[in-house]
Design a protein around this motif. Structure first.
Motif, PDB file in Angstrom:
ATOM      1  N   THR A 126      13.792   8.738  -2.148  1.00 30.38           N
ATOM      2  CA  THR A 126      15.208   8.431  -2.525  1.00 30.38           C
ATOM      3  C   THR A 126      15.982   9.555  -2.514  1.00 30.38           C
ATOM      4  N   ALA A 127      17.300   9.399  -2.899  1.00 29.96           N
ATOM      5  CA  ALA A 127      18.121  10.402  -3.215  1.00 29.96           C
ATOM      6  C   ALA A 127      19.458   9.798  -4.137  1.00 29.96           C
ATOM      7  N   PHE A 128      19.931  10.933  -4.980  1.00 32.10           N
ATOM      8  CA  PHE A 128      21.127  10.550  -5.684  1.00 32.10           C
ATOM      9  C   PHE A 128      22.110   9.686  -4.819  1.00 32.10           C
ATOM     10  N   ALA A 129      22.247  10.257  -3.708  1.00 33.70           N
ATOM     11  CA  ALA A 129      23.357   9.715  -2.769  1.00 33.70           C
ATOM     12  C   ALA A 129      23.348   8.404  -2.314  1.00 33.70           C
ATOM     13  N   TYR A 130      21.868   8.023  -2.281  1.00 33.72           N
ATOM     14  CA  TYR A 130      21.557   6.747  -1.689  1.00 33.72           C
ATOM     15  C   TYR A 130      21.871   5.450  -2.744  1.00 33.72           C
ATOM     16  N   GLY A 131      21.915   5.631  -3.925  1.00 34.55           N
ATOM     17  CA  GLY A 131      22.218   4.766  -4.845  1.00 34.55           C
ATOM     18  C   GLY A 131      20.602   4.017  -5.195  1.00 34.55           C
ATOM     19  N   SER A 132      19.605   4.614  -4.407  1.00 34.82           N
ATOM     20  CA  SER A 132      18.700   3.600  -4.641  1.00 34.82           C
ATOM     21  C   SER A 132      17.672   4.376  -5.823  1.00 34.82           C
ATOM     22  N   GLU A 133      17.912   5.405  -6.557  1.00 36.66           N
ATOM     23  CA  GLU A 133      17.243   5.850  -7.537  1.00 36.66           C
ATOM     24  C   GLU A 133      16.830   4.731  -8.704  1.00 36.66           C
ATOM     25  N   LYS A 134      17.954   4.230  -9.057  1.00 36.56           N
ATOM     26  CA  LYS A 134      17.857   3.267 -10.093  1.00 36.56           C
ATOM     27  C   LYS A 134      16.830   2.092  -9.709  1.00 36.56           C
ATOM     28  N   PRO A 135      17.031   1.290  -8.624  1.00 40.09           N
ATOM     29  CA  PRO A 135      16.194   0.383  -8.302  1.00 40.09           C
ATOM     30  C   PRO A 135      14.796   0.724  -8.090  1.00 40.09           C
ATOM     31  N   LEU A 136      14.701   1.772  -7.581  1.00 41.80           N
ATOM     32  CA  LEU A 136      13.174   2.491  -7.475  1.00 41.80           C
ATOM     33  C   LEU A 136      12.722   2.568  -8.766  1.00 41.80           C
ATOM     34  N   GLY A 137      13.371   3.098  -9.914  1.00 40.89           N
ATOM     35  CA  GLY A 137      12.946   3.181 -11.174  1.00 40.89           C
ATOM     36  C   GLY A 137      12.485   1.821 -11.881  1.00 40.89           C
ATOM     37  N   GLU A 138      13.278   0.910 -11.623  1.00 35.62           N
ATOM     38  CA  GLU A 138      13.054  -0.520 -12.011  1.00 35.62           C
ATOM     39  C   GLU A 138      11.675  -0.815 -11.460  1.00 35.62           C
ATOM     40  N   ALA A 139      11.640  -0.792 -10.225  1.00 31.30           N
ATOM     41  CA  ALA A 139      10.541  -1.279  -9.437  1.00 31.30           C
ATOM     42  C   ALA A 139       9.270  -0.652 -10.016  1.00 31.30           C
ATOM     43  N   ILE A 140       9.427   0.512 -10.077  1.00 33.31           N
ATOM     44  CA  ILE A 140       7.980   1.513 -10.730  1.00 33.31           C
ATOM     45  C   ILE A 140       7.718   0.600 -12.096  1.00 33.31           C
ATOM     46  N   ALA A 141       8.817   0.599 -12.914  1.00 30.64           N
ATOM     47  CA  ALA A 141       8.655   0.174 -14.066  1.00 30.64           C
ATOM     48  C   ALA A 141       7.855  -1.420 -14.172  1.00 30.64           C
ATOM     49  N   GLU A 142       8.408  -2.051 -13.234  1.00 33.32           N
ATOM     50  CA  GLU A 142       7.957  -3.452 -12.929  1.00 33.32           C
ATOM     51  C   GLU A 142       6.433  -3.353 -12.447  1.00 33.32           C
ATOM     52  N   ALA A 143       6.361  -2.630 -11.282  1.00 35.65           N
ATOM     53  CA  ALA A 143       4.911  -2.571 -10.935  1.00 35.65           C
ATOM     54  C   ALA A 143       3.712  -2.272 -11.839  1.00 35.65           C
ATOM     55  N   LEU A 144       4.100  -1.402 -12.950  1.00 37.21           N
ATOM     56  CA  LEU A 144       3.297  -1.043 -13.889  1.00 37.21           C
ATOM     57  C   LEU A 144       2.990  -2.208 -14.901  1.00 37.21           C
ATOM     58  N   THR A 145       4.133  -3.069 -15.150  1.00 31.15           N
ATOM     59  CA  THR A 145       3.953  -3.907 -15.974  1.00 31.15           C
ATOM     60  C   THR A 145       3.113  -5.190 -15.083  1.00 31.15           C
ATOM     61  N   LEU A 146       3.121  -5.340 -13.798  1.00 31.46           N
ATOM     62  CA  LEU A 146       2.292  -6.395 -13.283  1.00 31.46           C
ATOM     63  C   LEU A 146       0.979  -5.802 -12.852  1.00 31.46           C
ATOM     64  N   GLY A 147       0.830  -4.653 -13.063  1.00 34.02           N
ATOM     65  CA  GLY A 147      -0.476  -3.942 -12.921  1.00 34.02           C
ATOM     66  C   GLY A 147      -0.498  -3.793 -11.357  1.00 34.02           C
ATOM     67  N   LEU A 148       0.195  -3.598 -10.885  1.00 33.91           N
ATOM     68  CA  LEU A 148       0.176  -3.382  -9.531  1.00 33.91           C
ATOM     69  C   LEU A 148      -0.290  -1.917  -9.169  1.00 33.91           C
ATOM     70  N   ILE A 149      -0.016  -0.953 -10.236  1.00 29.51           N
ATOM     71  CA  ILE A 149      -0.572   0.554 -10.117  1.00 29.51           C
ATOM     72  C   ILE A 149      -0.935   0.598 -11.827  1.00 29.51           C
ATOM     73  N   MET A 150      -1.707   1.686 -11.981  1.00 27.81           N
ATOM     74  CA  MET A 150      -2.114   1.781 -13.407  1.00 27.81           C
ATOM     75  C   MET A 150      -1.322   2.996 -14.061  1.00 27.81           C
ATOM     76  N   SER A 151      -0.918   3.810 -13.213  1.00 24.22           N
ATOM     77  CA  SER A 151      -0.084   4.782 -13.710  1.00 24.22           C
ATOM     78  C   SER A 151       1.037   5.425 -12.800  1.00 24.22           C
ATOM     79  N   GLY A 187       0.779  -1.287   0.045  1.00 21.19           N
ATOM     80  CA  GLY A 187       0.038   0.011  -0.053  1.00 21.19           C
ATOM     81  C   GLY A 187       0.779   1.016  -0.066  1.00 21.19           C
ATOM     82  N   TYR A 188       2.357   1.164   0.134  1.00 20.15           N
ATOM     83  CA  TYR A 188       3.084   2.466  -0.067  1.00 20.15           C
ATOM     84  C   TYR A 188       2.789   3.114  -1.382  1.00 20.15           C
ATOM     85  N   ARG A 189       2.646   4.429  -1.569  1.00 19.26           N
ATOM     86  CA  ARG A 189       2.583   5.061  -2.658  1.00 19.26           C
ATOM     87  C   ARG A 189       3.511   6.127  -2.743  1.00 19.26           C
TER      88      ARG A 189
END
Ligand code: NAP
Length: 316
Positions: A51-76, A45-47
């Protein structure tokens, strides 16, 4: 999972979910672990993701968003509220738009919801290992940097802009030059560092405080276990049949601020959202207000005990 309450921000149309998931982990998690945790968080349920450039978590967050869209967990993508931060090596007028674009590329997004100045200092050169040399730290050119942040809004790269780790004094400087006032100040805030003065100042100026390290960043390099080991919180938790973490997060929420908490553990991330169907009593709030206060996350512990940094840590 019911929709999380949202906060209306001064210069940002989309409400910000009051709880966000933090993505700064210790020890640093690999990309796959971070991505998997974020997908689990979206399922829980988190929406709102921090993140931060310095955390190195921007890329995995981007990948997770892309996958969540593919899986239909979010519509947009618009269903999410994404905060990232300008790293201090790019805190210079002409480097801010390119830095923001770099974050967008990492995130695979067209826009960020909230772009924050990570720290109220500039670091010369690209510094990634901490602490830094004394000569690598300079005061922030507030006017120039804020102009750069405002340009990011004008170019549509981010919807909102704000700051992080800013004192009342530093916020006054931003407000004095801002055309678009900062919408958010993300700072450490928890029962062992309650930030009363800063909270009052921000409330009066219409700046939303987002609490980071609401659990005291226990088991990390930058935090300690004072929140999780607090006898006062443990007693309240026992009486209410809640966990210490839930009591701490509920207390933060009841102070009228938003928060970002990090857990990559499926059960704990769910537990951290379960704070909305109960409340603390006056007596419990009074007991928590008596907890001894000390800043946990100091800039000196991150950047080094240099004069300029110690001065910043001493400001409220
Ligand atoms: P935090 O959220 O207060 O604490 C995180 C720690 O608590 C982790 O070790 C986590 O471990 C554990 N934890 C989470 N939920 C728990 C629960 N229910 N019971 C017991 N332990 C629990 O600290 P934080 O990560 O420092 O702060 C949150 C986010 O704020 C960060 O991730 C980052 O996005 C942001 N932040 C920003 C700044 C800044 O300068 N702007 C500074 C620090 C943090 P598990 O993952 O194993 O559950």
């Amino acid at each position: 999972m019911a929709k999380l309450p949202g906060v209306t921000l001064s210069s940002c149309e989309k409400p910000m979910p009051v709880i966000g998931m933090g993505t700064c982990s210790f020890p640093p998690a690999d990309l796959e672990t971070t991505k998997t945790a974020i997908i689990e968080a979206i399922k829980a349920g988190y929406r709102h993701f921090d993140t931060a450039f310095a955390y190195g978590s921007e890329k995995p967050l981007g990948e997770a968003i892309a996958e969540a869209l593919t899986l239909g967990l979010i519509m947009s993508r618009d269903e999410l509220f994404i905060t990232t931060k300008l790293w201090s090596s790019y805190a210079e007028r002409d480097q801010i738009v390119p830095a923001c674009k770099m974050s967008l590329q990492n995130l695979q997004l067209d826009y960020i919801d909230m772009y924050l100045i990570h720290l109220p200092v500039r670091l010369t050169g690209t510094v990634f290992s901490m602490p830094v040399e004394k000569d690598a730290i300079e005061p922030l050119d507030v006017k120039g940097v804020w102009e750069g942040m405002e340009e990011c809004v004008k170019l549509g790269l981010t919807k909102g802009i704000g700051v992080s780790n800013f004192s009342c004094k530093k916020l006054e400087k931003v407000l004095a030059v801002a055309t678009i006032p900062p919408a958010v100040n993300q700072v450490e805030l928890n029962p062992t560092w309650q930030q009363k003065e800063l909270r009052e100042f921000c409330k009066a100026k219409g700046i939303e405080i987002t609490a980071f390290s609401p659990l005291g960043a226990n088991n990390t390099k930058w935090g300690d276990n004072r929140v999780m080991d607090s006898d006062v919180l443990a007693e309240i938790a026992k009486f209410r049949g809640k966990t210490v973490a839930q009591v701490a997060l509920r207390w933060v929420y009841e102070q009228g601020v938003s928060l970002v908490a990090k857990s990559y553990n499926k059960e704990r991330m769910k537990q951290n959202l379960q704070i909305f169907d109960w409340s603390l009593s006056e007596e419990e709030l009074e007991k928590i207000s008596q907890i001894p206060q000390r800043k946990g996350v100091t800039l000196a512990s991150i950047l080094g005990p240099h004069d300029l940094v110690l001065e910043l840590d001493a400001e409220v």
